[in-house]
Each structure stands twice: as C-alpha cells, then as structure tokens.
Design a protein around this motif. Structure first.
Motif, mmCIF file in Angstrom:
data_model
loop_
_atom_site.group_PDB
_atom_site.id
_atom_site.type_symbol
_atom_site.label_atom_id
_atom_site.label_comp_id
_atom_site.label_asym_id
_atom_site.label_seq_id
_atom_site.Cartn_x
_atom_site.Cartn_y
_atom_site.Cartn_z
ATOM 1 N N ASN A 8 20.857 -35.545 -3.406
ATOM 2 C CA ASN A 8 19.052 -34.794 -4.812
ATOM 3 C C ASN A 8 20.600 -33.842 -5.371
ATOM 4 N N VAL A 9 20.047 -34.062 -6.952
ATOM 5 C CA VAL A 9 21.003 -34.035 -7.909
ATOM 6 C C VAL A 9 21.103 -31.658 -7.752
ATOM 7 N N LEU A 10 19.085 -31.890 -8.035
ATOM 8 C CA LEU A 10 19.243 -30.344 -8.089
ATOM 9 C C LEU A 10 19.438 -29.960 -6.856
ATOM 10 N N ALA A 11 20.175 -30.091 -6.000
ATOM 11 C CA ALA A 11 20.322 -28.975 -4.493
ATOM 12 C C ALA A 11 21.639 -29.098 -4.667
ATOM 13 N N LEU A 12 22.477 -30.047 -4.820
ATOM 14 C CA LEU A 12 23.812 -30.259 -5.234
ATOM 15 C C LEU A 12 24.448 -29.399 -6.651
ATOM 16 N N LEU A 13 23.614 -29.355 -7.569
ATOM 17 C CA LEU A 13 24.137 -28.453 -8.886
ATOM 18 C C LEU A 13 23.905 -26.833 -8.518
ATOM 19 N N GLU A 14 22.883 -26.580 -7.736
ATOM 20 C CA GLU A 14 22.706 -25.471 -7.373
ATOM 21 C C GLU A 14 23.167 -24.782 -6.374
ATOM 22 N N ASN A 15 24.211 -25.898 -5.714
ATOM 23 C CA ASN A 15 25.524 -25.445 -4.003
ATOM 24 C C ASN A 15 26.652 -25.146 -5.331
ATOM 25 N N LEU A 16 26.642 -26.416 -5.898
ATOM 26 C CA LEU A 16 28.227 -25.952 -7.358
ATOM 27 C C LEU A 16 28.214 -24.588 -7.405
ATOM 28 N N ALA A 17 27.257 -24.131 -7.897
ATOM 29 C CA ALA A 17 27.065 -22.535 -8.517
ATOM 30 C C ALA A 17 27.579 -21.995 -7.843
ATOM 31 N N ARG A 18 26.288 -21.849 -6.206
ATOM 32 C CA ARG A 18 27.010 -20.802 -5.968
ATOM 33 C C ARG A 18 28.412 -20.825 -4.685
ATOM 34 N N GLU A 19 28.938 -22.013 -4.703
ATOM 35 C CA GLU A 19 30.169 -22.200 -4.526
ATOM 36 C C GLU A 19 31.345 -21.854 -5.099
ATOM 37 N N GLN A 20 31.065 -22.990 -6.812
ATOM 38 C CA GLN A 20 32.356 -22.154 -7.366
ATOM 39 C C GLN A 20 31.778 -20.356 -8.192
ATOM 40 N N GLN A 21 30.617 -20.252 -7.844
ATOM 41 C CA GLN A 21 30.359 -19.069 -8.369
ATOM 42 C C GLN A 21 30.706 -19.062 -10.154
ATOM 43 N N ILE A 22 29.951 -19.749 -10.293
ATOM 44 C CA ILE A 22 30.169 -20.339 -11.915
ATOM 45 C C ILE A 22 28.517 -19.599 -12.267
ATOM 46 N N PRO A 23 29.689 -18.605 -13.116
ATOM 47 C CA PRO A 23 28.233 -17.114 -13.711
ATOM 48 C C PRO A 23 26.866 -17.417 -14.687
ATOM 49 N N SER A 24 27.191 -19.028 -15.399
ATOM 50 C CA SER A 24 25.996 -20.008 -16.347
ATOM 51 C C SER A 24 26.757 -20.560 -16.759
ATOM 52 N N ALA A 25 26.181 -21.866 -17.146
ATOM 53 C CA ALA A 25 26.799 -23.184 -17.534
ATOM 54 C C ALA A 25 25.859 -24.223 -17.931
ATOM 55 N N HIS A 26 26.580 -25.253 -19.067
ATOM 56 C CA HIS A 26 24.919 -25.955 -19.690
ATOM 57 C C HIS A 26 25.928 -27.625 -18.978
ATOM 58 N N PHE A 27 24.943 -28.144 -18.516
ATOM 59 C CA PHE A 27 25.546 -29.505 -18.161
ATOM 60 C C PHE A 27 24.512 -31.235 -18.567
ATOM 61 N N THR A 28 25.774 -32.013 -18.662
ATOM 62 C CA THR A 28 25.010 -32.784 -19.181
ATOM 63 C C THR A 28 25.114 -34.177 -17.912
ATOM 64 N N GLY A 29 24.393 -35.327 -18.664
ATOM 65 C CA GLY A 29 24.354 -36.310 -17.220
ATOM 66 C C GLY A 29 23.567 -37.448 -17.453
ATOM 67 N N ILE A 30 24.497 -38.885 -16.735
ATOM 68 C CA ILE A 30 24.026 -40.258 -16.844
ATOM 69 C C ILE A 30 24.235 -40.989 -15.308
ATOM 70 N N GLY A 31 22.986 -41.703 -15.281
ATOM 71 C CA GLY A 31 23.358 -42.621 -13.654
ATOM 72 C C GLY A 31 21.891 -43.424 -13.483
ATOM 73 N N PHE A 32 22.373 -44.005 -12.187
ATOM 74 C CA PHE A 32 21.052 -44.244 -11.497
ATOM 75 C C PHE A 32 20.224 -43.218 -10.743
ATOM 76 N N ALA A 33 18.904 -42.931 -11.286
ATOM 77 C CA ALA A 33 18.323 -42.438 -9.989
ATOM 78 C C ALA A 33 17.318 -43.697 -8.789
ATOM 79 N N LYS A 34 16.636 -43.066 -7.716
ATOM 80 C CA LYS A 34 16.566 -43.460 -6.771
ATOM 81 C C LYS A 34 14.473 -43.604 -6.983
ATOM 82 N N GLU A 35 14.842 -42.073 -7.358
ATOM 83 C CA GLU A 35 13.105 -41.057 -7.665
ATOM 84 C C GLU A 35 13.597 -40.143 -8.599
ATOM 85 N N ALA A 36 13.420 -40.668 -10.121
ATOM 86 C CA ALA A 36 12.709 -38.924 -10.479
ATOM 87 C C ALA A 36 11.585 -38.415 -10.560
ATOM 88 N N THR A 37 11.147 -36.987 -10.694
ATOM 89 C CA THR A 37 10.256 -36.392 -10.660
ATOM 90 C C THR A 37 9.732 -35.799 -11.956
#
Length: 175
Positions: A49-78
């Motif tokens: 789950n991409v959104l959940a893992l990005l949120e977990n990264l922000a919590r674990e690493q205490q990221i104050p704020s950030a921007h991100f980019t990405g590419i890849g395959f999706a089973k589902e994109a809503t």
C-alpha cells in the motif's frame, strides 16, 4: 486407499501452506527504503500500500516535510476528481496499470503525516488516466519512489469553503 490419498493430500497442503507463510515472512522482512544523499529511495513490491508506506516512512524517519516522485506498476490505482459543489472526491479505480508519473508532497496534519499525491496511469492500450490519487497498491513488479525532505515542518489545515486540506506556508514577509 482413500485414507492414504487423503493423508498425502493433507501433508502436501500443509507443506504448501508452510512455504507460503515463510515466503510472506521473508517478503515482510525486505527493506522498503534506504537513505540517499538527497533523501530516501523506496522500492515497493506487489501488494504494498503506497500511501500507508509513505506515511510510515514519514513517521519513522520524522520527515518534517518533503516532495516525492515515482514510477512503477500498480495493481490498483484509485483516482479522485474533486466535486466542488459536494465538497468530496468522486473516485474511479483502474486495475493493472503502469504509473508513468507519480508526484506529491508530505506534510503534517497535527501529529499525523498528510500526503497529497497525483499521478498518471497507463493501461495495456496506452490509454492514460490521472489526477489526485486516493489509493495505490503495487502490482506485479515494483514501484520506485524518490523522497526529497525539506528542513521545515509543514502543516496542512482544512480550509473553507473548499473543505480541503491545504498546505500552509510560513510567511516570510512576502505576500
């Protein structure tokens, strides 16, 4: 004879189940991100789950704020298109797509990470759909996301009449 076949079938089923559990445990142990000179690199795998893992990264690493980019395959994109009259997203889900572009920001809403993500997904016919991403699950293959942190902690606050979380910028005397 039937009892022997049942015992063999049960033993085979048990072995298969045991190996599947071991494979899932090994997959859960796989590293999902690493630190880079400019931030972080995430490599996500099927079912993540991409959104959940990005949120977990922000919590674990205490990221104050950030921007991100990405590419890849999706089973589902809503994706969601915002209905300004109803003040809510109208969702539409696409399956088995390739994320040709993924971009967004990480901020905070009080004590919780707040993501804002957009993307473009293409299907096997090369038709493209895109917009605000409400949900994203990695498909067969992987998804790579590059996260570049900022030093300042940014917040999102719900603003009216839009009823949407809007990124709040600190005022530097420029209006």
């Amino acid at each position: 004879m039937n009892i022997t076949i049942k015992k063999i079938t049960a033993a085979l089923f048990f072995c298969l189940a045991f190996h599947l559990v071991q494979a899932q445990e090994k997959d859960a142990d796989k590293c999902r991100y690493t630190k880079t000179a400019d931030g972080y690199l995430m490599v996500l795998r099927e079912g993540d789950n991409v959104l959940a893992l990005l949120e977990n990264l922000a919590r674990e690493q205490q990221i104050p704020s950030a921007h991100f980019t990405g590419i890849g395959f999706a089973k589902e994109a809503t994706f969601g298109f915002y209905d300004f009259e109803k003040k809510k997203f109208n969702p539409k889900t696409f399956r088995k797509v390739e994320m040709g572009s993924l971009t967004g920001s990480i901020a905070w809403n009080d004590k919780e990470p707040s993501l804002h993500m957009h993307g473009v997904a293409t299907d096997e016919k090369f038709d493209a759909n895109g917009g605000h991403i409400l949900g994203l699950t990695v498909g067969t293959g992987s998804m790579e996301i590059y996260i570049t942190p900022y030093t300042e902690k940014l917040q999102r606050k719900k603003e009216q009449p839009l009823n949407a979380n809007v990124l709040q910028l600190p005022c530097l005397g420029i209006h």
